[in-house]
Scaffold this motif. Structure first.
Motif, PDB file in Angstrom:
ATOM      1  N   ILE A  45     137.603  42.103 108.034  1.00 52.13           N
ATOM      2  CA  ILE A  45     137.335  41.326 108.709  1.00 52.13           C
ATOM      3  C   ILE A  45     137.024  41.583 109.638  1.00 52.13           C
ATOM      4  N   SER A  46     138.409  41.845 109.621  1.00 46.38           N
ATOM      5  CA  SER A  46     138.982  41.850 111.299  1.00 46.38           C
ATOM      6  C   SER A  46     138.760  43.095 111.858  1.00 46.38           C
ATOM      7  N   GLY A  47     139.124  44.434 110.668  1.00 48.06           N
ATOM      8  CA  GLY A  47     139.364  45.225 111.305  1.00 48.06           C
ATOM      9  C   GLY A  47     137.799  45.893 111.360  1.00 48.06           C
ATOM     10  N   ILE A  48     136.970  45.461 110.808  1.00 48.05           N
ATOM     11  CA  ILE A  48     135.060  45.364 111.786  1.00 48.05           C
ATOM     12  C   ILE A  48     135.464  45.182 112.958  1.00 48.05           C
ATOM     13  N   ILE A  49     135.841  44.141 113.179  1.00 52.73           N
ATOM     14  CA  ILE A  49     135.610  43.323 114.354  1.00 52.73           C
ATOM     15  C   ILE A  49     136.276  43.944 115.195  1.00 52.73           C
ATOM     16  N   ASP A  50     137.446  45.014 115.225  1.00 57.91           N
ATOM     17  CA  ASP A  50     138.584  45.407 116.075  1.00 57.91           C
ATOM     18  C   ASP A  50     138.104  46.303 116.219  1.00 57.91           C
ATOM     19  N   SER A  51     137.360  47.623 115.365  1.00 60.45           N
ATOM     20  CA  SER A  51     137.178  48.794 115.720  1.00 60.45           C
ATOM     21  C   SER A  51     135.588  48.063 116.782  1.00 60.45           C
ATOM     22  N   ILE A  52     134.802  46.922 116.279  1.00 58.08           N
ATOM     23  CA  ILE A  52     133.297  47.008 117.945  1.00 58.08           C
ATOM     24  C   ILE A  52     134.144  46.855 118.531  1.00 58.08           C
ATOM     25  N   ASN A  53     135.177  45.912 118.913  1.00 61.95           N
ATOM     26  CA  ASN A  53     135.563  45.685 119.884  1.00 61.95           C
ATOM     27  C   ASN A  53     136.539  46.754 120.677  1.00 61.95           C
ATOM     28  N   ASN A  54     137.057  48.005 119.669  1.00 64.82           N
ATOM     29  CA  ASN A  54     137.262  49.145 119.984  1.00 64.82           C
ATOM     30  C   ASN A  54     136.513  50.267 120.990  1.00 64.82           C
ATOM     31  N   PHE A  55     134.860  49.573 120.401  1.00 61.50           N
ATOM     32  CA  PHE A  55     134.130  51.011 120.966  1.00 61.50           C
ATOM     33  C   PHE A  55     133.513  50.114 122.595  1.00 61.50           C
ATOM     34  N   ILE A  56     134.030  48.675 122.579  1.00 59.35           N
ATOM     35  CA  ILE A  56     133.266  47.797 123.475  1.00 59.35           C
ATOM     36  C   ILE A  56     133.615  48.720 124.941  1.00 59.35           C
ATOM     37  N   LEU A  57     135.443  48.734 124.088  1.00 57.96           N
ATOM     38  CA  LEU A  57     136.077  48.887 125.410  1.00 57.96           C
ATOM     39  C   LEU A  57     136.508  50.361 126.013  1.00 57.96           C
ATOM     40  N   SER A  58     136.675  50.759 124.463  1.00 59.19           N
ATOM     41  CA  SER A  58     136.684  52.566 125.102  1.00 59.19           C
ATOM     42  C   SER A  58     135.572  53.105 125.912  1.00 59.19           C
ATOM     43  N   GLN A  59     134.704  52.720 125.481  1.00 61.73           N
ATOM     44  CA  GLN A  59     133.311  53.171 126.674  1.00 61.73           C
ATOM     45  C   GLN A  59     132.366  52.581 126.939  1.00 61.73           C
ATOM     46  N   ASP A  60     133.824  50.956 127.524  1.00 62.18           N
ATOM     47  CA  ASP A  60     133.182  49.820 129.314  1.00 62.18           C
ATOM     48  C   ASP A  60     132.350  49.546 129.227  1.00 62.18           C
ATOM     49  N   LEU A  61     131.719  49.060 127.955  1.00 65.16           N
ATOM     50  CA  LEU A  61     130.677  48.954 127.726  1.00 65.16           C
ATOM     51  C   LEU A  61     130.642  47.182 127.917  1.00 65.16           C
ATOM     52  N   ILE A  62     129.321  46.634 128.063  1.00 66.20           N
ATOM     53  CA  ILE A  62     129.073  44.762 128.098  1.00 66.20           C
ATOM     54  C   ILE A  62     128.478  44.443 127.020  1.00 66.20           C
ATOM     55  N   LYS A  63     129.163  43.424 126.846  1.00 67.50           N
ATOM     56  CA  LYS A  63     128.719  42.723 124.462  1.00 67.50           C
ATOM     57  C   LYS A  63     126.386  43.118 124.870  1.00 67.50           C
ATOM     58  N   ALA A  64     126.731  42.513 125.603  1.00 62.47           N
ATOM     59  CA  ALA A  64     125.157  42.603 125.691  1.00 62.47           C
ATOM     60  C   ALA A  64     124.088  44.220 125.675  1.00 62.47           C
ATOM     61  N   SER A  65     125.504  44.531 125.951  1.00 62.32           N
ATOM     62  CA  SER A  65     124.419  46.320 125.823  1.00 62.32           C
ATOM     63  C   SER A  65     124.671  46.778 124.475  1.00 62.32           C
ATOM     64  N   ILE A  66     124.732  46.135 122.932  1.00 56.94           N
ATOM     65  CA  ILE A  66     125.148  46.001 122.493  1.00 56.94           C
ATOM     66  C   ILE A  66     123.505  45.153 121.768  1.00 56.94           C
ATOM     67  N   LEU A  67     122.408  46.226 120.864  1.00 56.17           N
ATOM     68  CA  LEU A  67     121.083  46.221 120.825  1.00 56.17           C
ATOM     69  C   LEU A  67     121.043  45.137 119.034  1.00 56.17           C
ATOM     70  N   GLY A  68     122.010  45.903 117.984  1.00 53.63           N
ATOM     71  CA  GLY A  68     122.756  44.910 117.133  1.00 53.63           C
ATOM     72  C   GLY A  68     123.572  46.310 115.949  1.00 53.63           C
ATOM     73  N   VAL A  69     124.211  45.768 114.975  1.00 58.39           N
ATOM     74  CA  VAL A  69     124.963  45.944 114.376  1.00 58.39           C
ATOM     75  C   VAL A  69     124.022  45.960 112.880  1.00 58.39           C
ATOM     76  N   GLY A  70     124.003  47.429 112.278  1.00 56.23           N
ATOM     77  CA  GLY A  70     123.817  47.574 111.109  1.00 56.23           C
ATOM     78  C   GLY A  70     125.296  47.571 110.076  1.00 56.23           C
ATOM     79  N   ILE A  71     124.774  47.555 108.564  1.00 53.94           N
ATOM     80  CA  ILE A  71     125.999  47.157 108.019  1.00 53.94           C
ATOM     81  C   ILE A  71     125.676  47.542 106.531  1.00 53.94           C
ATOM     82  N   GLY A  72     126.459  48.537 105.821  1.00 50.26           N
ATOM     83  CA  GLY A  72     126.484  49.214 104.316  1.00 50.26           C
ATOM     84  C   GLY A  72     127.210  48.024 103.913  1.00 50.26           C
TER      85      GLY A  72
END
Length: 95
Positions: A45-72
């Motif tokens: 779970i920490s790995g998934i959260i870290d991946s999401i946070n890395n996308f946000i940081l590396s792409q200079d995004l704000i959390k409000a720009s994420i429409l949703g997360v889908g997981i298989g």
């Protein structure tokens, strides 16, 4: 105008694959980790959260720009209760 993105996660017995897609469904960033490197559910779970946070940081995004997360997931899920009953081939994947 705030750019909008979607995060897609594929949790398999071999790899945890994550992708950041823009609103036109074009992949803007992706990551892949060996599932076996997460030896318990908490680390997974920490790995998934870290991946999401890395996308946000590396792409200079704000959390409000994420429409949703889908997981298989590779196992039975109770969508009404929000419970994954069993994840075969995932360390600690038994409930």
């Amino acid at each position: 105008m705030v750019r909008k993105f979607i995060i897609a996660i594929d949790l398999g017995g071999t790899n945890l694959k994550c992708a950041l897609l823009n609103s036109n469904l074009k992949i803007k960033a992706k990551s892949c980790f060996n599932t076996k490197s997460f030896n318990n559910k908490r680390k997974l779970i920490s790995g998934i959260i870290d991946s999401i946070n890395n996308f946000i940081l590396s792409q200079d995004l704000i959390k409000a720009s994420i429409l949703g997360v889908g997981i298989g997931l590779p196992g039975p899920v109770d969508t009404f209760k929000g419970v994954v009953h069993f994840l075969p081939n995932i360390p600690g994947g038994k409930k």
